[in-house]
Design a protein around this motif. Structure first.
Motif, PDB file in Angstrom:
ATOM      1  N   LYS A  47      -8.073   2.220 -43.270  1.00 63.01           N
ATOM      2  CA  LYS A  47      -8.076   3.693 -43.138  1.00 63.01           C
ATOM      3  C   LYS A  47      -9.490   4.226 -43.372  1.00 63.01           C
ATOM      4  N   GLY A 166      10.854   1.433 -48.917  1.00 58.51           N
ATOM      5  CA  GLY A 166       9.807   0.467 -48.565  1.00 58.51           C
ATOM      6  C   GLY A 166       9.627  -0.619 -49.611  1.00 58.51           C
ATOM      7  N   SER A 168       9.702  -3.791 -49.415  1.00 53.91           N
ATOM      8  CA  SER A 168       8.983  -5.024 -49.045  1.00 53.91           C
ATOM      9  C   SER A 168       7.486  -4.789 -48.943  1.00 53.91           C
ATOM     10  N   SER A 169       7.056  -3.532 -49.075  1.00 55.25           N
ATOM     11  CA  SER A 169       5.607  -3.277 -49.095  1.00 55.25           C
ATOM     12  C   SER A 169       5.078  -3.739 -50.452  1.00 55.25           C
ATOM     13  N   VAL A 171       3.224  -2.064 -52.667  1.00 55.33           N
ATOM     14  CA  VAL A 171       3.486  -1.046 -53.692  1.00 55.33           C
ATOM     15  C   VAL A 171       4.983  -1.011 -54.021  1.00 55.33           C
ATOM     16  N   ALA A 235       7.215   4.412 -51.259  1.00 52.79           N
ATOM     17  CA  ALA A 235       6.003   3.589 -51.201  1.00 52.79           C
ATOM     18  C   ALA A 235       5.316   3.716 -49.843  1.00 52.79           C
ATOM     19  N   PHE A 277      -1.931   7.903 -57.559  1.00 48.02           N
ATOM     20  CA  PHE A 277      -3.319   7.542 -57.262  1.00 48.02           C
ATOM     21  C   PHE A 277      -3.576   6.287 -58.094  1.00 48.02           C
ATOM     22  N   VAL A 332       2.204  -6.590 -40.304  1.00 48.95           N
ATOM     23  CA  VAL A 332       2.314  -7.425 -41.506  1.00 48.95           C
ATOM     24  C   VAL A 332       3.555  -6.981 -42.280  1.00 48.95           C
ATOM     25  N   GLY A 334       6.156  -7.777 -45.520  1.00 50.53           N
ATOM     26  CA  GLY A 334       6.574  -8.502 -46.730  1.00 50.53           C
ATOM     27  C   GLY A 334       5.528  -9.441 -47.288  1.00 50.53           C
TER      28      GLY A 334
HETATM   29  N1  NAP Z   1      -2.245   6.519 -53.326  1.00 53.48           N
HETATM   30  C1  NAP Z   1      -2.714   5.326 -53.631  1.00 53.48           C
HETATM   31  O1  NAP Z   1      -3.467   5.136 -54.605  1.00 53.48           O
HETATM   32  C2  NAP Z   1      -2.300   4.158 -52.776  1.00 53.48           C
HETATM   33  C3  NAP Z   1      -2.523   2.854 -53.244  1.00 53.48           C
HETATM   34  C4  NAP Z   1      -2.047   1.790 -52.476  1.00 53.48           C
HETATM   35  C5  NAP Z   1      -1.429   2.044 -51.259  1.00 53.48           C
HETATM   36  N2  NAP Z   1      -1.298   3.320 -50.822  1.00 53.48           N
HETATM   37  C6  NAP Z   1      -0.626   3.600 -49.547  1.00 53.48           C
HETATM   38  O2  NAP Z   1       0.723   3.203 -49.710  1.00 53.48           O
HETATM   39  C7  NAP Z   1       1.253   2.701 -48.481  1.00 53.48           C
HETATM   40  C8  NAP Z   1       1.823   1.312 -48.725  1.00 53.48           C
HETATM   41  O3  NAP Z   1       0.768   0.419 -49.066  1.00 53.48           O
HETATM   42  P1  NAP Z   1       1.083  -1.142 -49.206  1.00 53.48           P
HETATM   43  O4  NAP Z   1      -0.182  -1.837 -49.478  1.00 53.48           O
HETATM   44  O5  NAP Z   1       2.219  -1.319 -50.132  1.00 53.48           O
HETATM   45  O6  NAP Z   1       1.554  -1.442 -47.717  1.00 53.48           O
HETATM   46  P2  NAP Z   1       1.991  -2.807 -47.012  1.00 53.48           P
HETATM   47  O7  NAP Z   1       2.401  -3.813 -48.036  1.00 53.48           O
HETATM   48  O8  NAP Z   1       0.921  -3.216 -46.068  1.00 53.48           O
HETATM   49  O9  NAP Z   1       3.241  -2.278 -46.182  1.00 53.48           O
HETATM   50  C9  NAP Z   1       3.853  -3.107 -45.237  1.00 53.48           C
HETATM   51  C10 NAP Z   1       5.346  -2.907 -45.381  1.00 53.48           C
HETATM   52  O10 NAP Z   1       5.678  -1.564 -45.062  1.00 53.48           O
HETATM   53  C11 NAP Z   1       7.049  -1.567 -44.760  1.00 53.48           C
HETATM   54  N3  NAP Z   1       7.408  -0.369 -43.974  1.00 53.48           N
HETATM   55  C12 NAP Z   1       6.732   0.185 -42.953  1.00 53.48           C
HETATM   56  N4  NAP Z   1       7.383   1.278 -42.497  1.00 53.48           N
HETATM   57  C13 NAP Z   1       8.514   1.411 -43.254  1.00 53.48           C
HETATM   58  C14 NAP Z   1       9.588   2.329 -43.282  1.00 53.48           C
HETATM   59  N5  NAP Z   1       9.675   3.335 -42.398  1.00 53.48           N
HETATM   60  N6  NAP Z   1      10.559   2.170 -44.214  1.00 53.48           N
HETATM   61  C15 NAP Z   1      10.507   1.163 -45.105  1.00 53.48           C
HETATM   62  N7  NAP Z   1       9.520   0.219 -45.123  1.00 53.48           N
HETATM   63  C16 NAP Z   1       8.531   0.359 -44.205  1.00 53.48           C
HETATM   64  C17 NAP Z   1       7.249  -2.830 -43.952  1.00 53.48           C
HETATM   65  O11 NAP Z   1       8.560  -3.229 -44.260  1.00 53.48           O
HETATM   66  P3  NAP Z   1       9.486  -4.175 -43.322  1.00 53.48           P
HETATM   67  O12 NAP Z   1       8.551  -5.192 -42.720  1.00 53.48           O
HETATM   68  O13 NAP Z   1      10.471  -4.726 -44.285  1.00 53.48           O
HETATM   69  O14 NAP Z   1      10.086  -3.271 -42.292  1.00 53.48           O
HETATM   70  C18 NAP Z   1       6.160  -3.783 -44.477  1.00 53.48           C
HETATM   71  O15 NAP Z   1       6.699  -4.838 -45.269  1.00 53.48           O
HETATM   72  C19 NAP Z   1       0.067   2.729 -47.491  1.00 53.48           C
HETATM   73  O16 NAP Z   1       0.120   3.904 -46.722  1.00 53.48           O
HETATM   74  C20 NAP Z   1      -1.153   2.765 -48.398  1.00 53.48           C
HETATM   75  O17 NAP Z   1      -2.286   3.328 -47.790  1.00 53.48           O
HETATM   76  C21 NAP Z   1      -1.708   4.393 -51.555  1.00 53.48           C
END
Ligand code: NAP
Length: 345
Positions: A47, A166, A168-169, A171, A235, A277, A332, A334
């Motif tokens: 991003k 979410g 499996s992400s 977070v 998440a 955050f 990507v 899980g």
């Molecule tokens: N504010 C902060 O400080 C902060 C810190 C970290 C991350 N973030 C943000 O938080 C978000 C998640 O980050 P991350 O690193 O955890 O991401 P990630 O692990 O890369 O997320 C990938 C996962 O998202 C899931 N996903 C996508 N769309 C979905 C939906 N509509 N419903 C449910 N699951 C969904 C997918 O699940 P399936 O494959 O099972 O479908 C996949 O496993 C991102 O936007 C990131 O920029 C913010």
């Protein structure tokens, strides 16, 4: 030791990553110099490249999930020795980032890696866990729940439901694990059906397909619990998941988001939105995160916190470029992508 190292550099706003060389920094007071063995990728890294969501200085070195070996100790370091295997949460200042061969870390947000975990698995932890942690327990950037390690918290959240959109992400997975530690029950989550076992392995008690609408999910959840849903951790925080989360939330409940709010807090029902955050270096998060980082080695060794599944990218630092593109395209599922900076040609 050579004074130069290889680094993946973003030369300017919305530029293209280049392999470059930069000097190896020296640790100051309370800092460690780490030889990075594994660096994990996060959505924020792509991003920043595409939309500059975080204000940074160029040329920039990105990445904040770090695992490696302590090379040098700054003044005042007592708990680490040269040669220790450690994991750390970096920050977006070039000498403290992950997409290079050496980095500085703040000792307060560095922990030893227990023998049971690899550099790769440990590198999946910092950003995901800190974002989950701050979103649940942060007073400023979170729901302000009492952290599970404080005495007054024992059994505090037991029998209270939580919904984590979410699961499996990265977070989401750490939020499930902390929710279990805090005693929430049931722990309800959404993901793709292929990740049902994964999220249950993290501690989710009930799984639902992420494609259900808010109404469908609400009906499914009403079969699981009669309790009002006072806490939803979204998440993912895309506009569509935010609407689902908002629809599920009971009066006076809290919706935790990881991105900017698209739903509006409406009057009368007392529902609240907070944006997590996950940066432990932020003054508002420092004390909470110092407390959790002091526990991380134990949490990893006794299985309280299970790192994410991971995939190792080929070609050292250069592999990060393709990895970030896969993250951007939503390819990507899980797992975390991890690079090995020392394997850079
Ligand atoms: N504010 C902060 O400080 C902060 C810190 C970290 C991350 N973030 C943000 O938080 C978000 C998640 O980050 P991350 O690193 O955890 O991401 P990630 O692990 O890369 O997320 C990938 C996962 O998202 C899931 N996903 C996508 N769309 C979905 C939906 N509509 N419903 C449910 N699951 C969904 C997918 O699940 P399936 O494959 O099972 O479908 C996949 O496993 C991102 O936007 C990131 O920029 C913010």
């Amino acid at each position: 030791m050579s004074l130069q190292q290889k680094a993946l550099v973003l030369p300017q706003k919305q530029g293209n990553f280049e392999l470059s060389s930069r000097s190896i920094p020296s640790p100051g007071v309370g800092q460690l110099l780490i030889k990075i063995r594994s660096a994990a990728l996060n959505p924020v890294d792509y991003k920043i490249k595409h939309t500059e969501v975080v204000a940074i200085q160029y040329p920039a070195v990105l990445g904040t999930d770090i695992a490696g070996i302590v090379e040098e100790l700054g003044e005042g370091i007592e708990n680490f020795r040269k040669g220790d295997r450690v994991v750390a949460h970096g920050k977006f200042t070039n000498d403290f980032t992950a997409f290079q061969q050496y980095t500085l870390t703040a000792a307060s947000f560095t922990a030893k890696i227990p023998a049971s975990e690899s550099f790769d698995s440990a590198a999946t932890v910092p950003v995901g866990l800190d974002t989950a942690l701050v979103g649940l327990y942060g007073k400023h950037y979170g729901a302000g729940i009492t952290p599970p390690w404080t005495e007054s918290a024992s059994g505090h959240e037991s029998k209270k439901p939580i919904v984590i959109l979410g699961g499996s992400s990265s977070v989401g997975s750490y939020t499930i694990q902390l929710a279990r530690l805090s005693g929430f029950y049931p722990i309800i989550t959404t993901a793709s059906p292929s990740n049902e076992e994964l999220v249950k392995g993290y501690g989710a008690t009930h799984f639902f397909d992420r494609s259900l609408s808010g109404k469908q999910l609400l009906a499914a959840i009403s079969e699981v619990t009669d309790e009002p849903i006072k806490l939803v951790y979204d998440a993912i925080s895309l506009p569509e998941t935010q609407s689902v989360g908002w629809e599920l939330l009971a009066d006076n409940g809290t919706l935790v988001l990881t991105l900017y709010a698209k739903v509006k807090e409406n009057e009368g029902k007392g529902r609240k939105i907070v944006q997590a955050f996950g940066n432990p270096h932020a003054p508002e998060n420092e004390e909470l995160c110092r407390n959790s980082w002091a526990r991380l080695e134990k949490w990893l060794s006794d299985g309280t916190i299970q790192p994410n599944k991971y995939e190792v990218l080929p070609n050292g630092l250069e592999g990060i470029i393709g990895g970030l593109e896969r993250l951007r395209l939503g390819q990507v599922s899980g797992r975390k992508l991890v690079a090995h900076p020392q394997e850079t040609q």
